[in-house]
Design a protein around this motif. Structure first.
Motif, PDB file in Angstrom:
ATOM      1  N   GLY A  32      -0.426   2.151   9.533  1.00  0.00           N
ATOM      2  CA  GLY A  32      -0.634   3.583   9.615  1.00  0.00           C
ATOM      3  C   GLY A  32      -1.864   3.948  10.412  1.00  0.00           C
ATOM      4  N   PHE A  33      -1.801   5.125  11.058  1.00  0.00           N
ATOM      5  CA  PHE A  33      -2.925   5.700  11.786  1.00  0.00           C
ATOM      6  C   PHE A  33      -3.526   6.838  10.964  1.00  0.00           C
ATOM      7  N   ASN A  34      -4.824   7.014  11.110  1.00  0.00           N
ATOM      8  CA  ASN A  34      -5.497   8.157  10.514  1.00  0.00           C
ATOM      9  C   ASN A  34      -6.489   8.703  11.528  1.00  0.00           C
ATOM     10  N   TYR A  35      -7.064   9.852  11.213  1.00  0.00           N
ATOM     11  CA  TYR A  35      -7.875  10.564  12.199  1.00  0.00           C
ATOM     12  C   TYR A  35      -9.076  11.193  11.511  1.00  0.00           C
ATOM     13  N   ARG A  36     -10.197  11.297  12.258  1.00  0.00           N
ATOM     14  CA  ARG A  36     -11.373  12.025  11.796  1.00  0.00           C
ATOM     15  C   ARG A  36     -11.905  12.862  12.947  1.00  0.00           C
ATOM     16  N   GLY A  37     -12.060  14.156  12.691  1.00  0.00           N
ATOM     17  CA  GLY A  37     -12.503  15.068  13.736  1.00  0.00           C
ATOM     18  C   GLY A  37     -12.745  16.454  13.167  1.00  0.00           C
ATOM     19  N   ASP A  38     -12.519  17.489  13.984  1.00  0.00           N
ATOM     20  CA  ASP A  38     -12.832  18.860  13.583  1.00  0.00           C
ATOM     21  C   ASP A  38     -11.967  19.345  12.429  1.00  0.00           C
ATOM     22  N   ILE A  39     -10.702  18.934  12.384  1.00  0.00           N
ATOM     23  CA  ILE A  39      -9.816  19.398  11.313  1.00  0.00           C
ATOM     24  C   ILE A  39      -9.957  18.546  10.064  1.00  0.00           C
ATOM     25  N   ARG A 162       3.285 -23.076   8.393  1.00  0.00           N
ATOM     26  CA  ARG A 162       3.247 -23.401   9.802  1.00  0.00           C
ATOM     27  C   ARG A 162       4.633 -23.289  10.423  1.00  0.00           C
ATOM     28  N   PRO A 163       4.794 -22.530  11.513  1.00  0.00           N
ATOM     29  CA  PRO A 163       3.798 -21.901  12.380  1.00  0.00           C
ATOM     30  C   PRO A 163       3.631 -20.398  12.143  1.00  0.00           C
ATOM     31  N   TRP A 164       3.969 -19.890  10.942  1.00  0.00           N
ATOM     32  CA  TRP A 164       3.942 -18.457  10.675  1.00  0.00           C
ATOM     33  C   TRP A 164       2.626 -18.051  10.020  1.00  0.00           C
ATOM     34  N   ASN A 165       2.102 -16.910  10.472  1.00  0.00           N
ATOM     35  CA  ASN A 165       0.846 -16.374   9.953  1.00  0.00           C
ATOM     36  C   ASN A 165       1.029 -14.897   9.581  1.00  0.00           C
ATOM     37  N   ILE A 166       0.260 -14.459   8.594  1.00  0.00           N
ATOM     38  CA  ILE A 166       0.228 -13.044   8.262  1.00  0.00           C
ATOM     39  C   ILE A 166      -1.230 -12.570   8.355  1.00  0.00           C
ATOM     40  N   GLY A 167      -1.416 -11.276   8.492  1.00  0.00           N
ATOM     41  CA  GLY A 167      -2.760 -10.735   8.584  1.00  0.00           C
ATOM     42  C   GLY A 167      -2.825  -9.307   8.103  1.00  0.00           C
ATOM     43  N   LEU A 168      -3.999  -8.907   7.676  1.00  0.00           N
ATOM     44  CA  LEU A 168      -4.263  -7.527   7.281  1.00  0.00           C
ATOM     45  C   LEU A 168      -5.523  -7.094   8.018  1.00  0.00           C
ATOM     46  N   GLU A 169      -5.470  -5.920   8.656  1.00  0.00           N
ATOM     47  CA  GLU A 169      -6.585  -5.503   9.505  1.00  0.00           C
ATOM     48  C   GLU A 169      -6.844  -4.008   9.371  1.00  0.00           C
ATOM     49  N   TYR A 170      -8.137  -3.664   9.425  1.00  0.00           N
ATOM     50  CA  TYR A 170      -8.562  -2.265   9.449  1.00  0.00           C
ATOM     51  C   TYR A 170      -9.476  -2.071  10.653  1.00  0.00           C
ATOM     52  N   GLY A 171      -9.129  -1.132  11.528  1.00  0.00           N
ATOM     53  CA  GLY A 171      -9.905  -0.945  12.735  1.00  0.00           C
ATOM     54  C   GLY A 171     -10.193   0.510  13.046  1.00  0.00           C
ATOM     55  N   LEU A 199     -19.505  16.351  18.520  1.00  0.00           N
ATOM     56  CA  LEU A 199     -18.899  15.202  17.852  1.00  0.00           C
ATOM     57  C   LEU A 199     -17.565  14.865  18.489  1.00  0.00           C
ATOM     58  N   LYS A 200     -17.365  13.594  18.824  1.00  0.00           N
ATOM     59  CA  LYS A 200     -16.101  13.145  19.380  1.00  0.00           C
ATOM     60  C   LYS A 200     -15.127  12.797  18.255  1.00  0.00           C
ATOM     61  N   ASP A 201     -13.840  12.925  18.552  1.00  0.00           N
ATOM     62  CA  ASP A 201     -12.815  12.558  17.582  1.00  0.00           C
ATOM     63  C   ASP A 201     -12.629  11.042  17.560  1.00  0.00           C
ATOM     64  N   ASN A 202     -12.304  10.508  16.394  1.00  0.00           N
ATOM     65  CA  ASN A 202     -11.994   9.087  16.247  1.00  0.00           C
ATOM     66  C   ASN A 202     -10.675   8.937  15.509  1.00  0.00           C
ATOM     67  N   TYR A 203     -10.038   7.785  15.690  1.00  0.00           N
ATOM     68  CA  TYR A 203      -8.860   7.494  14.878  1.00  0.00           C
ATOM     69  C   TYR A 203      -8.916   6.046  14.411  1.00  0.00           C
ATOM     70  N   TYR A 204      -8.061   5.724  13.442  1.00  0.00           N
ATOM     71  CA  TYR A 204      -8.133   4.459  12.727  1.00  0.00           C
ATOM     72  C   TYR A 204      -6.730   3.875  12.596  1.00  0.00           C
ATOM     73  N   TYR A 205      -6.672   2.549  12.558  1.00  0.00           N
ATOM     74  CA  TYR A 205      -5.386   1.867  12.466  1.00  0.00           C
ATOM     75  C   TYR A 205      -5.492   0.771  11.411  1.00  0.00           C
ATOM     76  N   VAL A 206      -4.639   0.841  10.413  1.00  0.00           N
ATOM     77  CA  VAL A 206      -4.529  -0.183   9.386  1.00  0.00           C
ATOM     78  C   VAL A 206      -3.154  -0.821   9.527  1.00  0.00           C
ATOM     79  N   ARG A 207      -3.121  -2.165   9.611  1.00  0.00           N
ATOM     80  CA  ARG A 207      -1.818  -2.789   9.812  1.00  0.00           C
ATOM     81  C   ARG A 207      -1.692  -4.117   9.077  1.00  0.00           C
TER      82      ARG A 207
END
Length: 220
Positions: A32-39, A162-171, A199-207
């Motif tokens: 999922g994507f999320n956002y931080r900014g004026d709204i 092996r050879p399969w991998n899983i991952g969890l990431e927050y960016g 202030l600039k807008d930013n967004y986030y990605y969790v996957r």
């Protein structure tokens, strides 16, 4: 003579074992994507929207990984759910698609082992550079709908089998635009401002991701 050489090579390999080089991974992620900014000045769970990605990872050694990724999804938010009375009066909202390409480096805190029966997992930090295109559903004035981004964050990767991998990431994606939400700080009237231009807008990605490692056998 030839048979002796072949036999010698065979016994050398059998005695020392094979070295398995895990250099290349191909993978996909969903999240999922999320956002931080004026709204939405702070991250709010209600504004998470779907996203996904495809990536290529190159592992030159156990501590470092290099990754190229293409991600896409949706971000959006609205004023009506805010506790700020000014935002409720403003009553703005937006929704936009995001398409991003990035190149990052990952630092693995626990070195991935190339031994066949090693337990391979590690938390990691990542950072790099990318480029993002967006397309707000309401565009009141012409402005650039693309921006460079600086992606950075944390994650954890685990080789399930092996050879399969899983991952969890927050960016986090630090952008260089104030127009992700279509509010760039222009005045609506003499006593009200749409957004904060400082202030600039930013967004986030969790996957959550899954990847396949291509192994090759190298004789020492």
């Amino acid at each position: 003579m030839l048979l002796s050489i072949v036999a010698g090579i065979y016994f050398l390999m059998a005695g020392n074992g094979f070295v398995y080089a895990q250099k290349i991974e191909l993978g996909a992620g969903v999240g999922g994507f999320n956002y931080r900014g004026d709204i939405s000045p702070t991250l709010r769970m209600r504004f998470f929207k779907p996203g996904g990605s495809l990536f290529f990872r190159f592992n030159p050694n156990q501590a470092l990984s290099l990754r190229a990724e293409v991600a896409g999804g949706i971000i959006g938010a609205d004023d009506k759910s805010s506790k700020d009375p000014f935002q409720r009066v403003r009553n703005m909202s937006f929704r936009t698609t995001i398409l991003e390409g990035s190149a990052v480096a990952e630092y693995n805190f626990l070195n991935f082992q190339e031994r066949r029966f090693a337990v391979n997992w590690s938390p990691y930090l990542f950072g790099g550079i990318g480029y993002s295109k967006f397309n707000p559903n309401v565009q009141t004035s012409p402005y650039k709908t693309s921006t460079f981004v600086l992606p950075y964050g944390v994650g954890i990767k685990y080789q399930i089998r092996r050879p399969w991998n899983i991952g969890l990431e927050y960016g986090t994606r630090k952008t260089f635009t104030d127009y992700l939400d279509n509010l760039g700080g222009e005045p609506v009237s003499t006593d009200k401002i749409q957004g904060d231009p400082s202030l600039k807008d930013n967004y986030y990605y969790v996957r959550l991701s899954i990847s396949y490692t291509f192994y090759k056998i190298v004789c020492p």
